[in-house]
Write a protein that holds these residues in place. Sequence first.
Motif, PDB file in Angstrom:
ATOM      1  N   UNK A 137       0.879  -1.259   0.131  1.00 20.63           N
ATOM      2  CA  UNK A 137       0.070  -0.051  -0.156  1.00 20.63           C
ATOM      3  C   UNK A 137       0.848   1.360  -0.019  1.00 20.63           C
ATOM      4  N   UNK A 138       2.215   1.278   0.649  1.00 21.66           N
ATOM      5  CA  UNK A 138       2.966   2.382   0.845  1.00 21.66           C
ATOM      6  C   UNK A 138       3.404   2.654  -0.659  1.00 21.66           C
ATOM      7  N   UNK A 139       4.238   1.432  -1.175  1.00 25.91           N
ATOM      8  CA  UNK A 139       4.896   1.702  -2.329  1.00 25.91           C
ATOM      9  C   UNK A 139       3.973   1.852  -3.472  1.00 25.91           C
ATOM     10  N   UNK A 140       2.787   1.190  -3.490  1.00 26.85           N
ATOM     11  CA  UNK A 140       1.998   1.403  -4.709  1.00 26.85           C
ATOM     12  C   UNK A 140       0.986   2.522  -4.865  1.00 26.85           C
ATOM     13  N   UNK A 141       0.541   2.964  -3.547  1.00 25.72           N
ATOM     14  CA  UNK A 141      -0.429   3.901  -3.456  1.00 25.72           C
ATOM     15  C   UNK A 141      -0.061   5.243  -2.726  1.00 25.72           C
ATOM     16  N   UNK A 142       1.200   4.891  -2.024  1.00 22.57           N
ATOM     17  CA  UNK A 142       1.736   6.018  -1.151  1.00 22.57           C
ATOM     18  C   UNK A 142       0.791   6.259   0.122  1.00 22.57           C
ATOM     19  N   UNK A 143       0.098   5.248   0.500  1.00 25.03           N
ATOM     20  CA  UNK A 143      -0.580   5.358   1.616  1.00 25.03           C
ATOM     21  C   UNK A 143       0.226   4.896   3.160  1.00 25.03           C
ATOM     22  N   UNK A 144      -0.171   5.616   3.920  1.00 25.02           N
ATOM     23  CA  UNK A 144       0.571   5.253   5.396  1.00 25.02           C
ATOM     24  C   UNK A 144      -0.488   4.254   6.160  1.00 25.02           C
ATOM     25  N   UNK A 145       0.029   3.056   6.396  1.00 25.56           N
ATOM     26  CA  UNK A 145      -0.873   1.958   7.277  1.00 25.56           C
ATOM     27  C   UNK A 145      -0.698   2.278   8.658  1.00 25.56           C
ATOM     28  N   UNK A 146      -1.932   2.657   9.256  1.00 21.93           N
ATOM     29  CA  UNK A 146      -1.632   2.528  10.851  1.00 21.93           C
ATOM     30  C   UNK A 146      -1.788   1.398  11.484  1.00 21.93           C
ATOM     31  N   UNK A 147      -2.640   0.490  10.721  1.00 17.05           N
ATOM     32  CA  UNK A 147      -2.865  -0.845  11.552  1.00 17.05           C
ATOM     33  C   UNK A 147      -3.287  -1.960  10.422  1.00 17.05           C
ATOM     34  N   UNK A 148      -3.036  -3.240  10.615  1.00 16.93           N
ATOM     35  CA  UNK A 148      -3.601  -4.234   9.615  1.00 16.93           C
ATOM     36  C   UNK A 148      -3.974  -5.288  10.726  1.00 16.93           C
ATOM     37  N   UNK A 149      -5.347  -5.343  11.118  1.00 19.58           N
ATOM     38  CA  UNK A 149      -6.026  -6.354  11.898  1.00 19.58           C
ATOM     39  C   UNK A 149      -6.203  -7.599  10.807  1.00 19.58           C
ATOM     40  N   UNK A 150      -5.586  -8.772  11.467  1.00 20.18           N
ATOM     41  CA  UNK A 150      -5.927 -10.080  10.429  1.00 20.18           C
ATOM     42  C   UNK A 150      -6.839 -11.168  11.320  1.00 20.18           C
ATOM     43  N   UNK A 151      -7.919 -11.688  10.603  1.00 21.80           N
ATOM     44  CA  UNK A 151      -8.629 -12.586  11.182  1.00 21.80           C
ATOM     45  C   UNK A 151      -8.565 -14.016  10.423  1.00 21.80           C
ATOM     46  N   UNK A 152      -7.769 -14.746  11.125  1.00 23.89           N
ATOM     47  CA  UNK A 152      -7.770 -16.094  10.355  1.00 23.89           C
ATOM     48  C   UNK A 152      -9.102 -16.847  10.620  1.00 23.89           C
ATOM     49  N   UNK A 153     -10.168 -17.000   9.337  1.00 24.89           N
ATOM     50  CA  UNK A 153     -11.446 -17.536   9.600  1.00 24.89           C
ATOM     51  C   UNK A 153     -11.410 -18.945   9.203  1.00 24.89           C
ATOM     52  N   UNK A 154     -10.143 -19.539   8.495  1.00 19.73           N
ATOM     53  CA  UNK A 154     -10.340 -20.981   8.092  1.00 19.73           C
ATOM     54  C   UNK A 154      -8.842 -21.488   8.026  1.00 19.73           C
ATOM     55  N   UNK A 155      -8.713 -22.830   8.200  1.00 20.51           N
ATOM     56  CA  UNK A 155      -7.593 -23.652   8.154  1.00 20.51           C
ATOM     57  C   UNK A 155      -7.719 -24.255   7.029  1.00 20.51           C
ATOM     58  N   UNK A 156      -7.094 -24.654   5.640  1.00 20.27           N
ATOM     59  CA  UNK A 156      -7.243 -25.236   4.777  1.00 20.27           C
ATOM     60  C   UNK A 156      -6.347 -26.304   4.525  1.00 20.27           C
ATOM     61  N   UNK A 157      -6.360 -27.722   4.491  1.00 20.82           N
ATOM     62  CA  UNK A 157      -5.526 -28.809   4.367  1.00 20.82           C
ATOM     63  C   UNK A 157      -4.922 -28.726   2.800  1.00 20.82           C
ATOM     64  N   UNK A 158      -3.796 -28.941   2.356  1.00 19.37           N
ATOM     65  CA  UNK A 158      -3.458 -29.161   1.122  1.00 19.37           C
ATOM     66  C   UNK A 158      -3.889 -30.421   0.728  1.00 19.37           C
ATOM     67  N   UNK A 159      -4.075 -31.326   1.243  1.00 19.43           N
ATOM     68  CA  UNK A 159      -4.437 -32.904   0.962  1.00 19.43           C
ATOM     69  C   UNK A 159      -5.835 -33.035   1.203  1.00 19.43           C
ATOM     70  N   UNK A 160      -6.654 -31.946   1.373  1.00 20.20           N
ATOM     71  CA  UNK A 160      -8.310 -32.343   1.314  1.00 20.20           C
ATOM     72  C   UNK A 160      -8.733 -32.621   0.135  1.00 20.20           C
ATOM     73  N   UNK A 161      -9.461 -33.791   0.285  1.00 18.39           N
ATOM     74  CA  UNK A 161     -10.261 -34.163  -0.947  1.00 18.39           C
ATOM     75  C   UNK A 161     -10.901 -33.156  -1.670  1.00 18.39           C
ATOM     76  N   UNK A 162     -10.866 -32.827  -3.132  1.00 17.57           N
ATOM     77  CA  UNK A 162     -11.845 -32.095  -3.795  1.00 17.57           C
ATOM     78  C   UNK A 162     -13.298 -32.465  -3.559  1.00 17.57           C
ATOM     79  N   UNK A 163     -14.130 -31.480  -3.360  1.00 20.87           N
ATOM     80  CA  UNK A 163     -15.519 -31.885  -3.395  1.00 20.87           C
ATOM     81  C   UNK A 163     -16.411 -31.605  -4.564  1.00 20.87           C
ATOM     82  N   UNK A 164     -17.280 -32.510  -4.894  1.00 21.10           N
ATOM     83  CA  UNK A 164     -18.162 -32.166  -6.215  1.00 21.10           C
ATOM     84  C   UNK A 164     -19.194 -31.359  -5.687  1.00 21.10           C
ATOM     85  N   UNK A 165     -19.575 -30.440  -6.457  1.00 24.52           N
ATOM     86  CA  UNK A 165     -20.733 -29.391  -5.954  1.00 24.52           C
ATOM     87  C   UNK A 165     -21.699 -29.534  -7.107  1.00 24.52           C
TER      88      UNK A 165
END
Length: 120
Positions: free
Chosen positions: A92-120
């Motif tokens: 954000x600083x490099x591309x848009x010249x913005x000063x970032x005061x804070x970045x709050x992160x919510x991890x809403x899921x954990x995804x396994x790489x070896x989880x089988x694909x689901x047909x929908x």
Amino acid sequence: MSEQATAPEERGRLDIDRSVLRKIAEHAADRVPDSRPVRRRIAGVGLGEHGSHARLSGPDAELRVSLDLALRYPSPVRETVRTVRHRVESDLERLAGCTVRSVDVTVSALVSDDAPARVE
């Protein structure tokens, strides 16, 4: 003073739409190696996958970013979130010249790489 001698910052104004700043933040978070897309579902209907989701508040000089994202399981959550914060701030600083005061992160899921694909 001729037009060529005018300093770039004196030639006009640049306004970057908030949707562009939001996309920069989301793209930066999605580029972190342990960030993962998740399935999008509405009323039980699969609508493909999506990456992180960002919300922005505050003026461009004190931007506050709230990110919601999924991570690969297992991955070092604290280190990955630290990397996400750094990449979002620097992009954000490099591309848009913005000063970032804070970045709050919510991890809403954990995804396994070896989880089988689901047909929908």
